[in-house]
Design a protein around this motif. Sequence first.
Motif, PDB file in Angstrom:
ATOM      1  N   LYS A  61       0.837  -1.206   0.000  1.00  0.00           N
ATOM      2  CA  LYS A  61       0.000   0.000   0.000  1.00  0.00           C
ATOM      3  C   LYS A  61       0.868   1.251   0.000  1.00  0.00           C
ATOM      4  O   LYS A  61       0.625   2.202  -0.764  1.00  0.00           O
TER       5      LYS A  61
ATOM      6  N   ALA B 165      -3.216  -1.981   6.256  1.00  0.00           N
ATOM      7  CA  ALA B 165      -4.483  -2.110   5.539  1.00  0.00           C
ATOM      8  C   ALA B 165      -5.633  -2.233   6.521  1.00  0.00           C
ATOM      9  O   ALA B 165      -5.623  -3.102   7.402  1.00  0.00           O
TER      10      ALA B 165
ATOM     11  N   ASP C  16      -0.746   4.934   5.670  1.00  0.00           N
ATOM     12  CA  ASP C  16      -0.385   4.263   4.419  1.00  0.00           C
ATOM     13  C   ASP C  16       0.427   3.004   4.638  1.00  0.00           C
ATOM     14  O   ASP C  16       0.761   2.298   3.683  1.00  0.00           O
TER      15      ASP C  16
ATOM     16  N   ILE D  62      -5.648  -3.586  -3.043  1.00  0.00           N
ATOM     17  CA  ILE D  62      -4.369  -2.917  -2.854  1.00  0.00           C
ATOM     18  C   ILE D  62      -3.366  -3.329  -3.925  1.00  0.00           C
ATOM     19  O   ILE D  62      -2.638  -2.485  -4.476  1.00  0.00           O
TER      20      ILE D  62
ATOM     21  N   GLU E 119     -10.099  -2.835   3.342  1.00  0.00           N
ATOM     22  CA  GLU E 119      -9.171  -2.685   2.211  1.00  0.00           C
ATOM     23  C   GLU E 119      -8.630  -4.072   1.865  1.00  0.00           C
ATOM     24  O   GLU E 119      -7.805  -4.628   2.593  1.00  0.00           O
TER      25      GLU E 119
END
Length: 209
Positions: free
Chosen positions: A50, A87, A84, A96, A91
């Motif tokens: 990510k 996750a 960032d 991703i 998500e």
Amino acid sequence: MTYSDSAKADLHRYLQEARDALVWKLEGLSAYDVRRPLTPTGTNLLGLVKHAAGVELGYLGNTFGRPSGEPLPWLAEGAEVNADMWAAPDETRDDIVALYRRAWAHADATVEALPLDTTGTVPWWPADRAELTLHHAVVRVIADTSRHAGHADILREQLDGAAGELPGATSLPSADPAWWAAHRDRLERAAREAAGRDTTDGPGTRATS
């Protein structure tokens, strides 16, 4: 994408190898294992991917006036610190990884379209030193991606013992677990012997039984 000149081709080769290694480290793992924190600072495999997606879209997109249009709420002003690097439950791994692959395509298009001496401005750097060339930006992204691919190597080995650089090209001298067990024991003995000879005072200088 194949870059049109040899300098760009060299840069792309090393960037793509690091990208591929980072994604490969997710393969075969559960949803839990790709997300679970494996260091005291929370480093985890899916979070590395990510993060890498955002790095590419920033340095090889926005910096050169080529925004991708991808929504990245974890990088928006006011976002939670470090958002960032992990996750959230909603998500998904597929989402991703797909974002990361779109980031590759967008970054590659930027490098293909512009000369390497093109100057861009990094929006999140201080204004007095925010300019850099495309060449600098690509090298920076390669360094960042390779660093995190190395993190991923260690995390994956901690999880299930899987190691190596890429499928079919692991760069490892053996695939035999017994060989590695003997090798590790040899290193442990060498470390203890060296510690026994070390007369330096301070923490971490002597092995304990």
